[in-house]
Design an enzyme around this catalytic site. Structure first.
Site, PDB file in Angstrom:
ATOM      1  N   GLY A 234       0.249  23.668 -47.029  1.00  0.00           N
ATOM      2  CA  GLY A 234       1.569  24.412 -47.405  1.00  0.00           C
ATOM      3  C   GLY A 234       2.491  23.708 -48.482  1.00  0.00           C
ATOM      4  N   PRO A 235       3.539  24.489 -48.826  1.00  0.00           N
ATOM      5  CA  PRO A 235       4.387  23.739 -49.729  1.00  0.00           C
ATOM      6  C   PRO A 235       5.185  22.601 -49.019  1.00  0.00           C
ATOM      7  CG  PRO A 235       4.854  26.257 -49.187  1.00  0.00           C
ATOM      8  CD  PRO A 235       3.971  25.746 -48.135  1.00  0.00           C
ATOM      9  N   PRO A 236       5.731  21.783 -50.146  1.00  0.00           N
ATOM     10  CA  PRO A 236       6.722  20.632 -49.429  1.00  0.00           C
ATOM     11  C   PRO A 236       7.875  21.015 -48.218  1.00  0.00           C
ATOM     12  CG  PRO A 236       6.560  20.478 -51.646  1.00  0.00           C
ATOM     13  CD  PRO A 236       6.152  22.111 -51.274  1.00  0.00           C
TER      14      PRO A 236
ATOM     15  N   VAL B 117       7.689  21.679 -45.238  1.00  0.00           N
ATOM     16  CA  VAL B 117       7.378  22.906 -44.045  1.00  0.00           C
ATOM     17  C   VAL B 117       7.154  21.984 -42.827  1.00  0.00           C
ATOM     18  CG1 VAL B 117       6.757  24.660 -45.734  1.00  0.00           C
ATOM     19  CG2 VAL B 117       4.991  23.220 -44.663  1.00  0.00           C
TER      20      VAL B 117
ATOM     21  N   SER C  40      -2.228  37.626 -60.273  1.00  0.00           N
ATOM     22  CA  SER C  40      -1.487  38.539 -59.726  1.00  0.00           C
ATOM     23  C   SER C  40      -0.436  39.413 -60.246  1.00  0.00           C
ATOM     24  CB  SER C  40      -0.724  37.586 -58.434  1.00  0.00           C
ATOM     25  OG  SER C  40       0.178  36.860 -58.822  1.00  0.00           O
TER      26      SER C  40
ATOM     27  N   LYS D 279       5.598  35.824 -51.011  1.00  0.00           N
ATOM     28  CA  LYS D 279       5.808  36.801 -52.045  1.00  0.00           C
ATOM     29  C   LYS D 279       6.803  37.821 -51.190  1.00  0.00           C
ATOM     30  CE  LYS D 279       1.908  36.298 -55.012  1.00  0.00           C
ATOM     31  NZ  LYS D 279       0.642  36.693 -55.694  1.00  0.00           N
TER      32      LYS D 279
END
Length: 773
Positions: free
Chosen positions: A357-359, A361, A679, A722
């Site tokens: 996951g993103p930084p 979290v 995408s 998103k």
């Protein structure tokens, strides 16, 4: 056919305990029973003959006739000696076998009618002679094992010519059970008696041979111990003579004692003793000695059998996980599943989870919470920028300054063989001439191999299967496929604004107040937190949010230091005065419907973002111009979209020759930021159609999806991030590929209620929902 002469007699009876008397056997025994003494006195008054019978149970004090064997031996009393205490010592000589027919009298002593069996001379056939020789030879071998039988006995046995007497004499000298002796006595047939005796002798010889082998082995071990002791004493004497200290030998003895008490696995114990023997042979000041001492200390300090007991209370574990972390339901559920399985099956292997996951979290801090929930010790090892394979496997001991790898070192540090082991930033390992750490991690993280993980320095297997490994990564793209295959991937998406608000209120704000020494309760409003989230941070996690809250607390702390009575509720207005002007402006969708401007959705390591795609047609010769730092994938998507538009120009209401008369320029703003990914295909295609047809695109619609040459819409990743970005920007409708319908369930229900979702299979459906009619 029995080779005996039968006679009937009436004789006084004496029961014997654990003693069997044979004909021709001279033996003495003590008599203490009153009836037995009277029986002897009666015999002495007549012909001095008594009948000796063995008791079936030697512990019976007053045996009846049923407690005695039927066959015994009539014997002549040779000598009588009265001892103190009313005991009589009797010396008797066996005469012949006898069988009890009936009891003549029971008081004051027992006398019985017996049928006497006297062996008769038999013809010396070859078979009898062979049997006698075999029995004599076996007895000779038996005497060789026994030290309590004199050689004269063998000479007297060899001189016996009668087969029956030979069997009886030998049977009286060998060690047999009472039952076996009685079996020989009851063998009235001489040949049968010899055969039984021979079998018993062979059995005894086999047992004696085994006893001899066992004794030899034991003696050899004892001799080695004595020899070692003698040599050590000599060595100590030599050292004393040379003036050397006895400390070295004391150190060796201490190491040996520690090794014996440590309960090491066989291979580790053998290795440790081998190294200790090398140390013992070295001079006290040898440089290699310190290397061996360090190695022995490592072996003895490792937690070979040290395990913490798991807390298997599922409710308590759930409470702890919820107390430490907000959200993250998938990870919490996986931990609780493991504990439930562990409760049912103790020897289950530790799982290997990879939190992606993103930084910010909470991937790393989640490891500590898992350890607390399970009652295990916690180890963290950062892999970011790790290049040297020896950091994982250790150095070989041939190198100067060799040390074990960080896996083994960490286990020694926590002194537990089953900690929660967090391998942080596993996606940021790299390789160079010093090796490939990712390949070394394969053995650590493979449940089939880590049962016997072999560190290069230790060079002995260590069981890592009980360790609960957790790895973290921002993305799986840079993790080698074989290594990724060993792990169970759990994706942790970015937090919604609502989740960030709850995390800040419940965890971050109280934590910052405590860390900065503020004892009083300082309140912060929801609006203030939302302002920080929207205008001072741009992230999927909460790391920057925590930093900004920390800055606020420091400002408050400085006020309190000046005025102890200072108290304030942090409002949105105070936030700006303390933190300065807002750093970011909230992403907003296009305010009005415009031709050629379409809102797309993008995923970044920091979370989701909206992306405005602009398209414009200008007079030209059919060129496609792409700007905005687009990557190769996005350029190919734009080319594919344009080709599809040309193939469908008439249906879309576009001039067939537009590509001859116009150039199309596609631009993605914020050109300083590189952009790429599969995408944005439908977004760029929709923008080009809007520019070519002059139909405005709806400003409150955002989309994401890849396009093929035939207009098919392909699924994408990062749906949750998103959609969250679209929600923050005020988007009312999101267009997603049909194959991504299942991913919408990951989005919080509160957001799903406020956004309409349209699922499409082809570009025509996209255009119907984004272009103004």
């Amino acid at each position: 056919m029995q080779n005996v002469d039968v006679k009937v007699k009436t004789i006084p009876l004496i029961p014997l305990r654990g003693l069997t008397v044979y004909p021709y056997m001279i033996v003495h025994f003590d008599v203490g029973r009153k009836k037995s003494i009277l029986a002897i006195e009666e015999a002495m008054a007549n012909d001095q003959v008594v009948f000796l019978v063995t008791q079936k149970n030697s512990e019976e004090e007053e045996p009846s006739i049923e407690d005695l064997y039927k066959i015994g031996t009539s014997a002549k009393v040779k000598q009588l000696l009265k001892l103190p205490g009313g005991v009589v010592r009797v010396l008797v000589e066996g005469i012949s076998r006898g069988e009890i027919l009936s009891v003549q009298q029971d008081e004051p002593f027992v006398s019985v009618n017996i049928k006497e069996h006297v062996d008769q001379p038999i013809e010396e056939s070859k078979e009898i002679i062979a049997l006698m020789r075999n029995v004599a030879n076996a007895f000779e071998e038996y005497i060789g094992y026994m030290n309590n039988i004199s050689p004269e006995v063998l000479l007297s046995v060899v001189s016996i010519k009668e087969p029956g007497r030979l069997a009886d004499v030998i049977a009286s000298h060998i060690s047999l059970t009472t039952e076996q002796k009685q079996e020989i006595l009851e063998s009235l047939d001489v040949k049968e008696r010899l055969e039984k005796l021979y079998g018993m002798l062979l059995n005894e010889l086999d047992i004696m041979e085994i006893e001899k082998e066992i004794a030899a082995k034991v003696r050899k071990k004892i001799d080695k111990v004595q020899k070692d002791y003698y040599l050590r004493e000599q060595l100590n004497a030599i050292r004393e003579e040379l003036g050397e200290s006895d400390d070295a030998q004391q150190e060796i003895d201490e190491y040996r004692d520690r090794i014996e008490k440590a309960g090491l696995p066989d291979e580790a114990r053998e290795k440790a003793l081998k190294e200790l023997d090398r140390l013992a042979k070295m001079a006290p000041g040898s440089p290699e000695g310190s290397v061996i001492r360090t190695y022995l200390d490592w072996i003895l300090d490792l937690p070979w059998h040290s395990f913490t007991e798991d807390k298997l209370d599922i409710k308590e574990a759930r409470r702890i996980l919820n107390e430490d972390h907000y959200g993250l339901e998938k990870v919490k559920e996986r931990i609780l599943e493991y504990l439930a399985v562990r409760k049912l099956k103790e020897d289950v292997k530790g799982p290997i989870l990879c939190l992606v996951g993103p930084p910010g979290v909470g991937k790393t801090s989640l490891g500590k919470s898992i350890a607390r929930a399970m009652g295990r010790k916690f180890v963290r090892m950062s892999l970011g920028g790790l290049r040297d394979e020896a950091e994982i496997r250790g150095h070989r001991r041939t190198y100067i300054g060799a040390m074990p790898g960080r896996i083994i070192s960490s286990l020694k540090y926590v002194h537990s063989a089953n900690p929660v082991f967090l391998l942080d930033e596993i996606d940021k390992m790299s390789s160079d001439f010093r090796g490939d750490p990712a390949s070394a991690m394969l053995e650590v993280l493979d449940p089939e191999q880590n049962v016997s993980f072999r560190d290069h320095y230790m060079d002995i297997p260590f069981d890592l299967s009980k360790v609960f490994f957790i790895t973290t990564a921002n993305t799986t793209d840079t993790i080698p496929r074989p290594l990724l295959d060993r792990m169970e991937i759990i994706y942790i998406s970015g937090y919604t604004d609502e989740e960030k608000l709850n995390i800040a209120k419940k965890y971050l704000w109280p934590k910052q107040l405590k860390e900065h020494g503020i004892q009083k309760s300082i309140a912060i409003s929801d609006k203030a937190i939302k302002k920080i989230i929207e205008e001072y941070t741009r992230e999927a996690g909460v790391r920057n949010l925590e930093r900004n809250l920390g800055s606020l607390v420091r400002k408050i702390a400085s006020r309190i230091a000046e005025n102890k009575d200072f108290n304030v509720t942090v409002s949105a207005r105070i936030v700006e005065s303390y933190l300065g002007k807002p750093v970011y402006r909230r992403e907003k969708a296009v305010e009005k419907n415009e031709v050629g401007v379409v809102t797309g959705l993008a995923w970044t390591p920091m979370g989701g973002e909206i992306l405005s795609v602009e398209a414009l047609k200008v007079p030209g010769s059919g060129k496609l111009v792409l700007t905005g730092q687009l990557g190769d994938v996005m350029k190919e998507s734009a080319q594919a979209g344009l080709t599809y538009i040309r193939s469908k120009a008439k249906e879309l209401g576009i001039d067939d020759d537009f590509y001859k008369n116009y150039d199309i320029h596609v631009h993605v703003p914020e050109g300083a930021i590189p952009k790429d990914g599969p995408s944005a295909g439908i977004t760029m295609a929709a923008a080009m159609v809007s520019a070519l047809t002059g139909r405005p695109a709806l400003s409150d619609v955002a989309m994401t999806g890849e396009i093929t040459l035939v207009g098919k819409v392909l699924p994408i990743g990062g749906v949750k991030e998103k959609v969250l970005a679209a929600y923050r920007a005020g988007i009312k409708k999101v267009i997603l590929p049909e194959d991504n319908r299942r991913d919408v369930s990951d989005i919080p229900q509160s957001i799903r209620r406020k956004i309409g979702f349209v699922f499409v299979n082809n570009l025509d459906q996209v255009l119907d929902n984004v272009l103004q009619k």
